[in-house]
Design a protein around this motif. Structure first.
Motif, PDB file in Angstrom:
ATOM      1  N   UNK A  72      -2.273  13.197  15.056  1.00  0.00           N
ATOM      2  CA  UNK A  72      -1.985  12.108  14.122  1.00  0.00           C
ATOM      3  C   UNK A  72      -2.602  10.767  14.532  1.00  0.00           C
ATOM      4  N   UNK A  73      -2.628  10.475  15.836  1.00  0.00           N
ATOM      5  CA  UNK A  73      -3.211   9.204  16.277  1.00  0.00           C
ATOM      6  C   UNK A  73      -4.691   9.133  15.932  1.00  0.00           C
ATOM      7  N   UNK A  74      -5.392  10.249  16.140  1.00  0.00           N
ATOM      8  CA  UNK A  74      -6.828  10.280  15.850  1.00  0.00           C
ATOM      9  C   UNK A  74      -7.073  10.141  14.344  1.00  0.00           C
ATOM     10  N   UNK A  75      -6.289  10.853  13.544  1.00  0.00           N
ATOM     11  CA  UNK A  75      -6.452  10.775  12.085  1.00  0.00           C
ATOM     12  C   UNK A  75      -6.147   9.363  11.600  1.00  0.00           C
ATOM     13  N   UNK A 117      -8.040   4.127   9.432  1.00  0.00           N
ATOM     14  CA  UNK A 117      -8.176   2.664   9.502  1.00  0.00           C
ATOM     15  C   UNK A 117      -9.640   2.259   9.659  1.00  0.00           C
ATOM     16  N   UNK A 118     -10.419   3.044  10.386  1.00  0.00           N
ATOM     17  CA  UNK A 118     -11.832   2.722  10.586  1.00  0.00           C
ATOM     18  C   UNK A 118     -12.619   2.855   9.280  1.00  0.00           C
ATOM     19  N   UNK A 119     -12.291   3.844   8.476  1.00  0.00           N
ATOM     20  CA  UNK A 119     -13.041   4.108   7.246  1.00  0.00           C
ATOM     21  C   UNK A 119     -12.220   3.775   6.004  1.00  0.00           C
ATOM     22  N   UNK A 166     -11.171   4.199   0.361  1.00  0.00           N
ATOM     23  CA  UNK A 166     -10.434   3.526  -0.703  1.00  0.00           C
ATOM     24  C   UNK A 166      -9.052   4.154  -0.884  1.00  0.00           C
ATOM     25  N   UNK A 167      -8.343   4.302   0.221  1.00  0.00           N
ATOM     26  CA  UNK A 167      -7.003   4.875   0.194  1.00  0.00           C
ATOM     27  C   UNK A 167      -5.976   3.768   0.011  1.00  0.00           C
ATOM     28  N   UNK A 168      -4.904   4.116  -0.640  1.00  0.00           N
ATOM     29  CA  UNK A 168      -3.808   3.175  -0.846  1.00  0.00           C
ATOM     30  C   UNK A 168      -2.501   3.936  -0.717  1.00  0.00           C
ATOM     31  N   UNK A 169      -1.433   3.241  -0.365  1.00  0.00           N
ATOM     32  CA  UNK A 169      -0.142   3.930  -0.278  1.00  0.00           C
ATOM     33  C   UNK A 169       0.266   4.494  -1.641  1.00  0.00           C
TER      34      UNK A 169
END
Length: 118
Positions: free
Chosen positions: A61-64, A69-71, A76-79
């Motif tokens: 999970x930390x890596x994902x 956050x990097x990409x 274009x992700x949103x909650x």
């Protein structure tokens, strides 16, 4: 007569020796093939183990989270908003009535159960 018998015995011994010799080399060939297949199976098991280990590292999970956050701009992700989810009351319910065959089976089972209880 004795001479013919000796020749037949020698021929039989030669044929038997050749058959044993041939069988020995066939068995060695099969043993080599089994060893090669076993080696390949061991390699595949090792590869599978490495792939599982790599998958568990890549799936942490930390890596994902760091990748998200990097990409974030490119993805274009949103909650998720509550309005995006469907209300369970809007989903049509399926009919759960048993088929005719199931109904007959259930009736027979119920009748058997009633007979056993009496």
């Amino acid at each position: 007569m004795m001479r013919v018998l000796n020749i037949v015995a020698i021929a039989a011994a030669l044929i038997a020796a050749f058959s044993v010799f041939n069988l020995k080399y066939q068995a060695e060939g099969v043993a080599k093939e089994v060893a090669e297949l076993q080696r390949r199976v061991d390699q595949e098991k090792e590869s599978l183990s490495l792939l599982r280990a790599e998958w568990s590292v890549l799936n942490q999970p930390e890596r994902v989270e760091e990748l998200v956050t990097r990409h974030a701009e490119a993805l274009d992700l949103a909650p998720v908003e509550p309005a995006q989810l469907a209300d369970p009351r809007q989903i049509p319910m399926r009919s759960i009535a048993p088929s005719e065959q199931d109904r007959d089976l259930l009736t027979g089972l119920a009748g058997d159960l009633v007979e056993k209880l009496q």
